[in-house]
Design an enzyme around this catalytic site. Structure first.
Site: not given
Lengths: 381, 381
Positions: A141, A163-165, A174, A253, A381
Site C-alpha cells: 500500500t 507489507k507494512g503499516v 495493515t 510511515e 478521506t
C-alpha cells in the site's frame, strides 16, 4: 535472491481497486500442504479475516490478497464480495473455498468496485510458477519498497513476504505477511513453531500502537523438498520473519530510523516484552531518536511508567545505546559525542537491563517524524 | 477571577533553575488544614515525590514547587537537595517538614544548582496573601499560558491551578495541579471526593501516553469559610479540575485542538474509559483530527483494538462527531461538509456508543501535530 518455492504457482494483476498498479494476487499450491495462520484480534475485523478464520488454517491451498481496499465495515455486501473473491481463488487453485485464505488492506467503509473486479478477475492470465517478488509488490500500500526475505534450511527454501503499516486513502493499512516453503513440516509442528516465531516477530513490532482490522500472517509448506531438521527450520523461519519485521519497522510511515529495544535482566520474558513495548512505543523516545538525541531520561521515564512492575527499582536499572552506557554511569562529554554520532545511524539499539533475573525480549519500532504527521493528517478521506 | 483564598499566603521567585523567570513558589497555610494528594506511579519517581508520599497527605501546611528541573535520577545528592528545599519551606510555613508537599518538574538526571538556590531562597521576600495567578505562572514549563480556574460553593471559594505536559530541556515535564479552598471539609471526605474527581479528570487526560516521573495533584482546605454542602463542593471541585484538564489538553505540546471522547452505552464506566483512552490516544485518530478529517474509520479501528472487550460488536456501535453520526449511517455529501466544518473547531467531541448497557466516561486529549515532533525532536538535551 530466491523468490520461487517448489509446489506453488501465482498470478498478480490489476482489478480496478487501485489505479494502474497491481492490486490483486493469488498464490496457490499444486497439492496438499501443511499451514498455520494468525489474525488480528480487532473487534472490527472485516469479512476477509472472518472468512479466513472460519475456514481451514491447516492445509491452505491458496492465499488471495486485495490491496487498496480493506473491505471492512461494509456490511452484508462486503461479506458477499469476500465470498465471491474466495470462490474465484478456490476455482483458480482447484480447491474448496474453506482452503483459501483471503486478506484485504486499504480504505475502510467503502465497498469493493465488485463489477469491475469480477470482469477483470475473469480475464487474468494463467498462473505461472510462484514469483514472490511480484506478489510482494502487488500487496503493497504505502510501503516504499517490496519486502521479500529468503533463507535455505537443508534442501528446502523459506521465502517470506510482507507489507507494512502504511496509510491508504487514509485509513490505516495493515500488516500482512505470508511465508512459503517447500520444507515438509507436520501441521502440528508448523503451527507450534509459527506461533512461537510470530510472538517474537510480528507481535514484537509497532509503528504507532494502532492495531489494524485486517492483520494476517500465515505460513504454507508444500513439503516437496522433504523433511528438514525442525530446530533448523524454526531458526530459519525466525530469521526470515525477524528480517521482515525490521523491514516493516524501517519502512514505517515517515520513519527515518529503525529502533530495536533489547530488554535483559527481567523477571521473565513477559516482563521484558512489556518494558520493551513501553520504550519503543513512547512518543517521547521516538521523537528523541528522530532528533538523534541519546535522551536516556526519556527511556527511564518509559521504563518507569510500567507501574505494575513493582520489582523494577531505579538503582538496579542500566540503560545503554548501542553498547554505550548512559545510566547509571552518565556519559562524559567525549562519550556524549560518540552517542550522538551513533544515534544518527539508520538503526538504533536501545538496551535496558532491569537487574532482576534473566528474562529477555527484543522489540522493534521506528522513530516518530513530521513525515508521519504529514502522511496521516494532510491527506483527507 | 478570584485568585486568592482565605487562610493561605504565598511567595514566588527566581532561584537560578531557569533564567530570569520565576522558578520557585511556595503556598502555605496560616493554620491547620485538611488535605489530600495523589502522585505518579512511575517506578522512576524522584525524591520530591518520594518525600511527599512518605510525609503527611492530610494536614498539609505548605506546597513548594520548583520548575525547570525535575530532580529525578539524581541519586543521594538529589534526595539531600529535596530535603533541604522541604526544610526551607517548613521554616517559611512554621510547620514540620512532613507537612510540606514538594514537587519538581523539568530536566531529568541533572542535580539542582543548589548553592545558588540556597542563597536566593534565603533572600526571598516575605510571604503575602496567596496570589494563585503568580503561583500558576511560577510552575509553568512549556505551558503557553498559566492555568487558573475558580468556582464558588456556598460561602467558600475553590481555586485550582495546573501546569501541563510540556517539554523542558527536553525531558518530559509533568502534570502538576494544586487546588486551594477555604471550605471546611473533613479530611476523610476530602480524600474520598478528591480521589473520585481525580479519576474523572487528571486520570482521564493524555497528551502522548507518556507518564511523568513527577505527576502530583493535591487539594488543601483552610476551612476558614466554614462548612459547605458536600455534594455542591464535589460538583464545584469536579468543575474546577475538568476545566484545568481541558486547559492542559488544549495546551498540550504542539496541540491545535482539544479532543473530548465521550463513550456511552458501555458495559460499565471502566469499559467506557478503556475505549475512550484507546480512541483519544490513537496516533491515527489524533492526526486525523489535526487534519480536520472526520475519519470515523480510524475511530472504529481504535474501538476495535480493545480486543479484550468481547462484548463490543460492530453491529451495535455508533460513532458521531459533535452530534453528527458517521457510523453506521454514513454521512451524505452535505453532512460530510458539515462534519469537515465542525472538525475545524478548537474543540472536537467524538462520541462512541457501544450499545451494550449504560456505562459512560469522558476522556480528554489533543491532536498530534508537527509542532509536537518539532518540540520533542529538534531540541537536544
Amino acid at each position: 535472491m530466491t523468490t520461487s518455492v517448489a509446489g506453488f504457482a501465482s498470478v498478480t494483476g490489476s482489478v480496478g481497486v487501485k489505479t494502474g498498479v497491481p492490486d490483486v494476487s493469488v498464490v496457490h499450491a499444486a497439492g496438499p500442504t501443511t499451514s498455520a495462520a494468525v489474525f488480528t484480534r480487532s473487534r472490527f475485523a472485516g469479512p476477509s479475516v472472518r472468512l479466513s478464520r472460519e475456514g481451514e488454517t491447516d492445509g491452505l491451498r491458496a492465499v488471495v490478497v486485495v490491496s487498496g481496499n480493506a473491505n471492512v465495515a461494509t456490511g452484508a455486501r462486503g461479506l458477499a464480495d469476500a465470498r465471491e473473491l474466495r470462490a474465484w481463488a478456490a476455482e483458480r487453485a482447484g480447491c474448496e473455498p474453506a482452503q483459501v485464505l483471503v486478506a484485504s488492506t486499504g480504505v475502510i467503509g467503502v465497498p469493493y468496485p465488485i463489477e469491475t473486479m469480477r470482469e477483470r478477475l475473469a480475464t487474468l492470465p494463467a498462473s505461472a510458477p510462484v514469483d514472490l517478488d511480484a506478489v510482494a509488490r502487488a500487496i503493497m500500500t504505502t510501503d516504499t519498497h517490496p519486502k521479500v526475505v529468503s533463507r535455505r534450511v537443508g534442501g528446502a527454501v523459506i521465502v517470506g513476504i510482507a507489507k507494512g503499516v502504511g496509510m491508504i486513502e487514509p485509513n490505516m493499512a495493515t500488516m500482512l505477511s505470508f511465508v512459503y516453503t517447500d520444507a515438509e513440516v507436520p501441521a502440528a509442528e508448523l503451527d507450534r513453531v509459527f506461533r512461537s516465531v510470530v510472538e517474537r516477530t510480528y507481535n514484537a513490532v509497532s509503528v504507532d500502537t494502532d492495531t489494524s482490522t485486517s492483520d494476517t500472517a500465515a505460513v504454507v509448506a508444500s513439503g516437496l523438498a522433504g523433511p528438514v531438521d525442525l530446530a533448523g527450520f524454526e531458526a530459519a523461519l525466525l530469521d526470515v520473519c525477524t528480517e521482515l519485521v525490521k523491514m516493516i519497522a524501517s519502512d514505517g510511515e515517515g520513519a527515518s530510523r529503525l529502533i530495536e529495544v533489547r530488554v535483559t535482566g527481567a523477571r521473565d520474558d513477559v516482563q521484558a516484552k512489556l518494558v520493551g513495548k513501553a520504550v519503543v512505543n513512547s512518543p517521547l523516545v521516538k521523537t528523541a531518536v528522530h532528533g538523534a538525541d541519546p535522551n536516556w531520561g526519556r527511556v527511564a521515564m518509559a521504563v518507569g511508567k510500567c507501574e505494575s512492575e513493582t520489582d523494577i527499582h531505579e538503582e538496579n536499572v542500566r540503560i545503554a545505546f548501542g553498547g554505550l552506557e548512559t545510566f547509571p554511569t552518565l556519559p562524559t562529554p567525549e562519550r556524549r559525542s560518540e552517542l550522538e554520532q551513533y544515534l544518527k545511524s539508520d538503526s538504533v539499539l536501545i538496551e535496558v537491563d532491569l537487574g532482576i533475573a534473566t528474562g529477555a525480549f527484543t522489540v522493534y519500532g521506528c522513530d516518530l517524524t513530521d513525515g508521519y504527521i504529514r502522511i496521516n493528517a494532510d491527506y483527507t478521506t
